[in-house]
Design an enzyme around this catalytic site. Structure first.
Site: not given
Ligand code: SIN
Length: 482
Positions: A252, A286
């Site tokens: 991820e 992210c």
């Molecule tokens: C992430 O920033 O990788 C996770 C964000 C989320 O689970 O909403």
């Protein structure tokens, strides 16, 4: 009298025991730059022993019925909820995010455990009609084996449970390396797992040097799966290293999310969606909107309302209940945001709010004001790289075709957002976006029951939803001659 938290030493969790170490990592509160606690750094030998223990525990754990495993997960869920305030406070201390968001993160983290406790009962195989009368074909799903996980600092609890819960529900055992910035939340999760009676060796937490962890895990044939959340650069490296033992991998990775506001959007909805997407964890997610494209007919109103909402945000130490925006995780994070804003200014961007030094009394150097930049251009760093901070660059666009072209003009494909009230327009845009997650009139799509992950260079595989369970299962074809 309360113990001085700075002197508290936290241990790894290996084969059901807290394991201290002589080498310690100082965990620092990014809001104050004070030491929150000291975390033991495990040795290679301790990691090898964790792998061995996870392998031994695997045979017993996978042999239990899904219902029995679900019972353990339910207890784990309850133990986390009982300690919501403790865990949330620790998240705020080591990550900096506002305490109200940290409480939300604990709920989000726990939701994966609850959901996969149930979903683990629905690991179905198939029976397939064979060509000949003397053969029967069955397809079974079995746990992949020992799983190693590397998790990031931006969600110190939820990024562990999003991997751990489906892994355990599938019958795998699990070794997590938390990040050096935020390992103490992981310690509290291990305490909850222990209190829930999860058998020894099923969950292990081992903080080592990055290099020691990847070398040992990658060389181990006992570890059958690696799951990672972090940068695309490190993801590529892990993928290459995983080739030698042909590990099953899930990655991820980074995003560079576009957010499109079309001229038939409900402006208030679009502004609230932008706020929800952009300012969660001060822009350090992210999937947060990185670049915003607004159609000319709605541009002035959208910008005016967004500026107003951004100016209502309170920046400060996350322990204060009124704070909306905490610090960047460290000076590297701060410098990157600052570099992106400076670059935008050099290339003709106009700052209409933020981007300035603000009163930092009693605060560390890691805070950056929520910043709105107009006249954003394609070649600006903030339009091409993940900023990971509270900056909103806005570019004016004219058509849907332009919106789609600009949105897809990136090697990344994690999340994208768009706002329109038109069903037909929205359907076409949703189909054209080359992203794993698309929010239509919605800036907060994450949920335990939905698949989370990216297309293109944003990763491989999905976490969450039934896809997230499948990621920890191996397919076995059984051919029976009768
Ligand atoms: C992430 O920033 O990788 C996770 C964000 C989320 O689970 O909403």
């Amino acid at each position: 009298m309360e113990a001085d938290v700075k002197t508290i030493q936290y241990a790894n969790y290996i084969n059901g025991e807290g394991v201290d170490g002589k080498d310690l990592v100082e965990v620092v509160n990014p809001a104050t730059e004070e030491v929150v606690g000291r975390m033991a750094l495990a040795s290679e030998k301790e990691l090898v022993s964790a792998i061995q223990g996870a392998e031994e525990a695997f045979h017993e754990w996978k042999g239990m019925s899904a219902d029995v495993r679900a019972g353990y997960l339910e207890k784990f869920y309850e133990k986390i909820l009982q300690r919501t305030d403790d865990i949330a406070r620790m998240i705020t201390l080591e990550n900096g995010k506002p305490i109200k968001e940290a409480r939300g993160e604990v709920m989000y983290a726990a939701s994966f455990i609850k959901w996969y406790a149930e979903e683990g009962k629905r690991v179905y195989g198939r029976t397939v009609p064979s060509k000949g009368a003397d053969q029967r074909i069955q397809v079974w799903k079995q746990p992949v084996g020992v799983v190693a996980a590397i998790t990031p600092w931006n969600f110190p609890a939820a990024m562990i449970t999003r991997k751990l819960a489906p892994a355990l529900a599938a019958g795998c055992t699990f070794i997590v390396k938390p990040p050096k910035e935020t390992p103490l939340t992981a310690v509290l999760l291990m305490e909850c797992a222990e209190a829930a009676g999860i058998p020894k060796g099923v969950i292990q937490m081992v903080l080592t040097d990055d290099e020691v962890f990847s070398r040992t895990i990658q060389h181990s044939d006992q570890v059958r799966k690696l799951t990672f959340t972090g940068s695309t650069e490190v993801g590529k490296l892990l993928m290459r290293q995983s080739a030698d033992t042909m590990k099953n991998i899930s990655l991820e990775l980074g995003g560079q999310a576009p957010l499109l506001v079309l001229d038939d959007a409900d402006v208030d909805k679009a502004v609230e969606g932008t706020m929800a997407s952009k300012f969660r964890n001060a822009g350090q997610t992210c999937i947060c909107a990185n670049r915003v494209y607004v159609q000319e007919g709605i541009y002035e109103e959208f910008v005016m309302k967004l500026k107003q909402r951004m100016e209502e945000l309170t920046v400060g130490n996350g322990l204060d209940e009124h704070v909306d925006i905490g610090p960047m995780i460290n000076q590297d994070g701060y410098n990157k945001v600052s570099r992106h804003v400076d670059d935008a200014l050099d290339k003709g961007g106009e700052i209409v709010t933020g981007g300035r030094e603000f009163d930092r009394e009693s605060l560390s150097r890691n805070f950056y004001a929520p910043t709105l930049i107009l006249h954003a251009k394609d070649d600006m760093l903030c339009m091409t790289e993940e900023t990971f901070g509270p900056v909103v660059p806005v570019q004016k666009i004219t058509s849907d075709e332009e919106a789609i072209r600009l949105a897809n003009q990136t090697p990344f494909g994690l999340a994208a957002y768009f706002f329109t009230e038109s069903m037909s327009r929205g359907t076409k845009i949703a189909e054209a976006l080359e992203y794993g997650i698309v929010g239509w009139n919605n800036g907060a799509p994450s949920a335990a029951q939905a698949p989370f992950g990216g297309a293109k260079q944003s990763g491989l595989g999905r976490e969450g939803g039934s896809e997230g369970l499948e990621a920890f299962l191996e397919t076995k074809y059984l051919s029976i001659g009768i």
